[in-house]
Design a protein around this motif. Sequence first.
Motif, short mmCIF file in Angstrom:
data_model
loop_
_atom_site.label_atom_id
_atom_site.label_comp_id
_atom_site.label_asym_id
_atom_site.label_seq_id
_atom_site.Cartn_x
_atom_site.Cartn_y
_atom_site.Cartn_z
N VAL A 132 0.87 -1.17 0.00
CA VAL A 132 0.00 0.00 0.00
C VAL A 132 0.91 1.22 0.00
O VAL A 132 1.71 1.41 0.92
CB VAL A 132 -0.92 0.02 1.23
N SER A 133 0.81 2.02 -1.06
CA SER A 133 1.65 3.20 -1.20
C SER A 133 1.00 4.14 -2.20
O SER A 133 0.40 3.69 -3.17
CB SER A 133 3.04 2.80 -1.71
N ASP A 134 1.13 5.43 -1.96
CA ASP A 134 0.57 6.37 -2.93
C ASP A 134 1.50 6.58 -4.12
O ASP A 134 1.11 7.15 -5.12
CB ASP A 134 0.23 7.70 -2.26
N GLY A 135 2.73 6.10 -4.03
CA GLY A 135 3.66 6.20 -5.15
C GLY A 135 3.77 4.87 -5.87
O GLY A 135 3.59 3.81 -5.27
N LYS A 136 4.04 4.91 -7.17
CA LYS A 136 4.22 3.69 -7.95
C LYS A 136 5.58 3.09 -7.62
O LYS A 136 6.59 3.77 -7.61
CB LYS A 136 4.13 4.02 -9.45
N LEU A 137 5.58 1.78 -7.30
CA LEU A 137 6.81 1.09 -6.92
C LEU A 137 7.22 0.11 -8.00
O LEU A 137 6.38 -0.42 -8.73
CB LEU A 137 6.60 0.34 -5.60
#
Length: 159
Positions: A132-137
Amino acid sequence: MKVIGIIGWKNSGKTFFAQRIIKQIAQKGINVASIKRAHHDFDIDTPNTDSYLHRKAGSKQVIVSSSKRWAKITELDNKKEKTLEELLKELDNTDVVIVEGFKNEFHKKIEIINKSNDNYLFNEIENVIAVVSDGKLNTSLPQFKKNEIDLIVNFILKF
């Protein structure tokens, strides 16, 4: 019983997500339980209550019971902490268990990533099934944004 962990570095939002996930699962009528690992000394008993006084007097186990809930407090006296497997055996009538912490145990886990940290646990820890992250990983793991609680809960229930 389905066991899903919520892991992440300190202040990543683990407790925030755990409570939102628990709430959504409970609203679906599913019996949900949770286990939270504390890395520090903690006390669930309030000073000067009867149960507190029993424990301080030397009782190694105290059960507090009412028509609403019951709790068992066991003094470990710095003996070995219970494993996640042992704690799971303490639960009954549970469909889903949300575990916060216990990152080195072998259950399936979702990592909560704070954008200020790029030291990802999924690179080091076994059984991370999503992030869960607001940035693309740069990972092949399923990724969710922090506001996609419905999607995260559906993923947990279908996994």
